[in-house]
Design a protein around this motif. Sequence first.
Motif, PDB file in Angstrom:
ATOM      1  N   CYS A 268       0.835  -1.212   0.000  1.00 45.23           N
ATOM      2  CA  CYS A 268       0.000   0.000   0.000  1.00 45.23           C
ATOM      3  C   CYS A 268       0.866   1.257   0.000  1.00 45.23           C
ATOM      4  O   CYS A 268       0.553   2.229  -0.698  1.00 45.23           O
ATOM      5  CB  CYS A 268      -0.942   0.008   1.199  1.00 45.23           C
ATOM      6  SG  CYS A 268      -2.243  -1.228   1.079  1.00 45.23           S
ATOM      7  N   LEU A 269       1.941   1.248   0.749  1.00 43.93           N
ATOM      8  CA  LEU A 269       2.843   2.398   0.790  1.00 43.93           C
ATOM      9  C   LEU A 269       3.463   2.637  -0.580  1.00 43.93           C
ATOM     10  O   LEU A 269       3.585   3.777  -1.034  1.00 43.93           O
ATOM     11  CB  LEU A 269       3.923   2.190   1.849  1.00 43.93           C
ATOM     12  CG  LEU A 269       4.935   3.315   2.002  1.00 43.93           C
ATOM     13  CD1 LEU A 269       4.239   4.609   2.414  1.00 43.93           C
ATOM     14  CD2 LEU A 269       5.997   2.943   3.008  1.00 43.93           C
TER      15      LEU A 269
ATOM     16  N   VAL B 110       0.841   4.302  -2.747  1.00 46.55           N
ATOM     17  CA  VAL B 110       0.660   5.712  -2.366  1.00 46.55           C
ATOM     18  C   VAL B 110       1.826   6.553  -2.888  1.00 46.55           C
ATOM     19  O   VAL B 110       1.620   7.639  -3.439  1.00 46.55           O
ATOM     20  CB  VAL B 110       0.496   5.844  -0.832  1.00 46.55           C
ATOM     21  CG1 VAL B 110       0.591   7.298  -0.395  1.00 46.55           C
ATOM     22  CG2 VAL B 110      -0.811   5.235  -0.381  1.00 46.55           C
ATOM     23  N   ASN B 111       3.043   6.048  -2.734  1.00 43.88           N
ATOM     24  CA  ASN B 111       4.205   6.790  -3.243  1.00 43.88           C
ATOM     25  C   ASN B 111       4.148   6.946  -4.760  1.00 43.88           C
ATOM     26  O   ASN B 111       4.489   8.005  -5.295  1.00 43.88           O
ATOM     27  CB  ASN B 111       5.508   6.105  -2.822  1.00 43.88           C
ATOM     28  CG  ASN B 111       5.809   6.306  -1.353  1.00 43.88           C
ATOM     29  OD1 ASN B 111       5.400   7.304  -0.763  1.00 43.88           O
ATOM     30  ND2 ASN B 111       6.507   5.361  -0.763  1.00 43.88           N
TER      31      ASN B 111
ATOM     32  N   GLN C  51       1.405   7.099  -6.554  1.00 42.39           N
ATOM     33  CA  GLN C  51       0.364   8.102  -6.826  1.00 42.39           C
ATOM     34  C   GLN C  51       0.871   9.519  -6.559  1.00 42.39           C
ATOM     35  O   GLN C  51       0.542  10.457  -7.284  1.00 42.39           O
ATOM     36  CB  GLN C  51      -0.895   7.817  -5.998  1.00 42.39           C
ATOM     37  CG  GLN C  51      -1.638   6.584  -6.414  1.00 42.39           C
ATOM     38  CD  GLN C  51      -2.114   6.667  -7.857  1.00 42.39           C
ATOM     39  OE1 GLN C  51      -2.258   7.740  -8.437  1.00 42.39           O
ATOM     40  NE2 GLN C  51      -2.336   5.525  -8.460  1.00 42.39           N
ATOM     41  N   ILE C  52       1.664   9.668  -5.542  1.00 41.60           N
ATOM     42  CA  ILE C  52       2.230  10.994  -5.245  1.00 41.60           C
ATOM     43  C   ILE C  52       3.153  11.425  -6.382  1.00 41.60           C
ATOM     44  O   ILE C  52       3.108  12.588  -6.825  1.00 41.60           O
ATOM     45  CB  ILE C  52       2.978  10.977  -3.890  1.00 41.60           C
ATOM     46  CG1 ILE C  52       1.977  10.839  -2.744  1.00 41.60           C
ATOM     47  CG2 ILE C  52       3.826  12.235  -3.720  1.00 41.60           C
ATOM     48  CD1 ILE C  52       2.611  10.600  -1.390  1.00 41.60           C
TER      49      ILE C  52
ATOM     50  N   ARG D 226       1.022  12.453  -9.312  1.00 41.52           N
ATOM     51  CA  ARG D 226       0.419  13.769  -9.069  1.00 41.52           C
ATOM     52  C   ARG D 226       1.450  14.867  -9.296  1.00 41.52           C
ATOM     53  O   ARG D 226       1.173  15.879  -9.937  1.00 41.52           O
ATOM     54  CB  ARG D 226      -0.121  13.850  -7.640  1.00 41.52           C
ATOM     55  CG  ARG D 226      -0.782  15.194  -7.324  1.00 41.52           C
ATOM     56  CD  ARG D 226      -0.959  15.413  -5.849  1.00 41.52           C
ATOM     57  NE  ARG D 226       0.375  15.502  -5.236  1.00 41.52           N
ATOM     58  CZ  ARG D 226       0.614  15.275  -3.960  1.00 41.52           C
ATOM     59  NH1 ARG D 226      -0.349  14.939  -3.153  1.00 41.52           N
ATOM     60  NH2 ARG D 226       1.830  15.397  -3.479  1.00 41.52           N
TER      61      ARG D 226
ATOM     62  N   THR E 218      -5.233  12.094 -10.533  1.00 40.67           N
ATOM     63  CA  THR E 218      -3.925  12.147  -9.868  1.00 40.67           C
ATOM     64  C   THR E 218      -3.640  13.541  -9.363  1.00 40.67           C
ATOM     65  O   THR E 218      -4.308  14.473  -9.624  1.00 40.67           O
ATOM     66  CB  THR E 218      -2.801  11.726 -10.830  1.00 40.67           C
ATOM     67  OG1 THR E 218      -2.902  12.483 -12.013  1.00 40.67           O
ATOM     68  CG2 THR E 218      -2.901  10.257 -11.124  1.00 40.67           C
TER      69      THR E 218
END
Length: 115
Positions: free
Chosen positions: A79-80, A83-84, A86-87, A90, A115
């Motif tokens: 999951c981390l 998330v990274n 996706q960051i 973005r 995003t």
Amino acid sequence: PQAMAAVSLEELIEKDTASERHIPAAVFIERVEEFIGQRKATDVLTALQELYQKYQLMQASMGQQKGALLGKLPDIVSCLSIVNHQIRQRDNNAPDQDVRFQLADQVYAKAKMAT
């Protein structure tokens, strides 16, 4: 004959020294004869055994919690990583993404994620 006082668990733990998990510290009995006093040694040993059993129960419980958390670690790392990713997407102004979310075993949903 004078009545002998029973040994309480409060006598065997240090006050106000509980850890973050609220586990009280056991007292160090420096002078055994003085600690036992007029009480029966078997009564003191019984109280010490009871405290020891409580510590063993706490240890077993913490071991189970540790095992459960270690079992969840791969999912947390995964999951981390997502998330990274996706960051980064973005921050690089990437277009929206089509994704599939797992709702249950063999059940997925499609979604468009900004995003």
